[in-house]
Scaffold this active site. Sequence first.
Site, PDB file in Angstrom:
ATOM      1  CG  HIS A 173     -11.259   0.831   0.295  1.00  0.00           C
ATOM      2  ND1 HIS A 173     -11.267  -0.475   0.718  1.00  0.00           N
ATOM      3  CD2 HIS A 173     -10.395   1.490   1.130  1.00  0.00           C
ATOM      4  CE1 HIS A 173     -10.435  -0.610   1.756  1.00  0.00           C
ATOM      5  NE2 HIS A 173      -9.891   0.569   2.015  1.00  0.00           N
ATOM      6  CE  LYS A 196      -3.996  -4.106   1.615  1.00  0.00           C
ATOM      7  NZ  LYS A 196      -4.865  -3.218   2.394  1.00  0.00           N
ATOM      8  CG  HIS A 202     -14.735  -0.122   1.813  1.00  0.00           C
ATOM      9  ND1 HIS A 202     -14.047  -0.080   2.998  1.00  0.00           N
ATOM     10  CD2 HIS A 202     -14.674  -1.403   1.380  1.00  0.00           C
ATOM     11  CE1 HIS A 202     -13.583  -1.295   3.264  1.00  0.00           C
ATOM     12  NE2 HIS A 202     -13.941  -2.112   2.299  1.00  0.00           N
ATOM     13  CG  ASP A 240      -1.954  -1.147   1.220  1.00  0.00           C
ATOM     14  OD1 ASP A 240      -1.892  -1.983   0.305  1.00  0.00           O
ATOM     15  OD2 ASP A 240      -2.775  -1.226   2.153  1.00  0.00           O
ATOM     16  CG  ASP A 245      -6.627  -0.049   1.440  1.00  0.00           C
ATOM     17  OD1 ASP A 245      -7.004  -1.202   1.706  1.00  0.00           O
ATOM     18  OD2 ASP A 245      -7.001   0.954   2.086  1.00  0.00           O
ATOM     19  CB  CYS A 278      -2.147  -2.703   5.366  1.00  0.00           C
ATOM     20  SG  CYS A 278      -3.887  -2.175   5.340  1.00  0.00           S
ATOM     21  CG  HIS A 286      -8.636   5.109   2.803  1.00  0.00           C
ATOM     22  ND1 HIS A 286      -9.647   4.921   3.720  1.00  0.00           N
ATOM     23  CD2 HIS A 286      -8.043   3.890   2.654  1.00  0.00           C
ATOM     24  CE1 HIS A 286      -9.659   3.661   4.113  1.00  0.00           C
ATOM     25  NE2 HIS A 286      -8.698   3.004   3.469  1.00  0.00           N
TER      26      HIS A 286
HETATM   27  C1  VGL Z   1      -4.708   0.944   5.725  1.00  0.00           C
HETATM   28  C2  VGL Z   1      -6.187   2.016   7.104  1.00  0.00           C
HETATM   29  C3  VGL Z   1      -7.236   1.729   6.239  1.00  0.00           C
HETATM   30  C4  VGL Z   1      -3.289   0.532   5.451  1.00  0.00           C
HETATM   31  C5  VGL Z   1      -5.725   0.673   4.837  1.00  0.00           C
HETATM   32  O1  VGL Z   1      -2.924   0.325   4.283  1.00  0.00           O
HETATM   33  O2  VGL Z   1      -2.513   0.386   6.434  1.00  0.00           O
HETATM   34  N1  VGL Z   1      -4.953   1.618   6.850  1.00  0.00           N
HETATM   35  N2  VGL Z   1      -6.990   1.063   5.096  1.00  0.00           N
HETATM   36 ZN    ZN Z   2      -8.430   0.983   3.541  1.00  0.00          ZN
END
Ligand code: VGL
Ligand code: ZN
Length: 329
Positions: free
Chosen positions: A128, A204, A132, A81, A126, A249, A179
């Site tokens: 979404h 994901k 979401h 990510d 990440d 993550c 996000h």
């Molecule tokens: C993440 C918060 C929400 C991450 C992803 O990549 O760590 N953190 N979604």
């Molecule tokens: Zn996320």
Amino acid sequence: MARSFAETFQKYAENDKVPVSSLKELIRSLFSDPSEESVNKVCECVTLSKNGHLSSDDFKLIWENFIQVLIKPVSAFVIVDVQNDFISGSLALSSCPAKEDGAEVVPVINKLLDDVVFDYVFYTYDWHPHNHISFHSNLKTYKDTLLRPTPDQWESVCMFDRVQFDGRPPLEQTMWPDHCIQGSEGSKLHKDLKVIEGGLEVYKGFNPCIDSYSAFWDNGEVTSTGLLDELKSRNVTDVYVCGLATDICVNFTATHACKHNFRVVLVEDACRGVDLSAISETKQKLNDLGAIIRTSDTIAPLVKGEEFPMELGLVAAENFRRKFANMST
Ligand code: VGL
Ligand code: ZN
């Protein structure tokens, strides 16, 4: 150390058999700074608790399924990510409690990609949809599935609060700002991150109803992203994890890699996180699961199979035992 079966067998065998005591000596010589307890543990695993002597076939099994893992590991570098939203966007780590700068991982990762020949490189996203369940802005849509607080209290839930949603299984969920919306600028990898030819992508968090911190499984551990199959089909033994965010993550991804019996290395200077105490808890937990925590300048000899940390040797030995346990009875 000798790098062929024939040479090693010749060196340790007496009358075409290797005494377990000599195997122990071999194991002791492989690892840097081994405790007698770990040497015994490794020895028990790979001899399947046999005593006395190992035949050439016994020793070959150990050579092919244990020593080869150490000297010819198959590595995957999983870059978690490294997306704009976690660096300069809506969920920038610089505005989180630890006030870390996500952009700092980029030169560290780029240097590793230049200097170290990983067998495979994965970039996770990440990813979404706009509706979401993890977005605070969508709480009204999902309020009727709230368990905690109750649906009538949904308006009192703040950004970053943890709520619990009903589902199979019921899951705790942190409320995040919008996000990494699929295809948005915020979902793109940082512009300076080196994207290598042949790099593989993992997405994901695409199911609107469940979050996915790990690059292996969603938070209910129900749906796989495909990463596990990709690693297994390539015979990957070692997973190097880095990226954003260390305590979320990266944490969930590395934890699942340990639970799936990979040998796991967290590249700590190639990670940035949300919360300092959660970052240190993450490292402690990963260590307890058998992973090692290393800085990027110490990675090359591991990837090349030139240095064997005992912790990773223990994971390889346990995997041997699991694979051949039925042969000891
Ligand atoms: C993440 C918060 C929400 C991450 C992803 O990549 O760590 N953190 N979604
Ligand atoms: Zn996320």
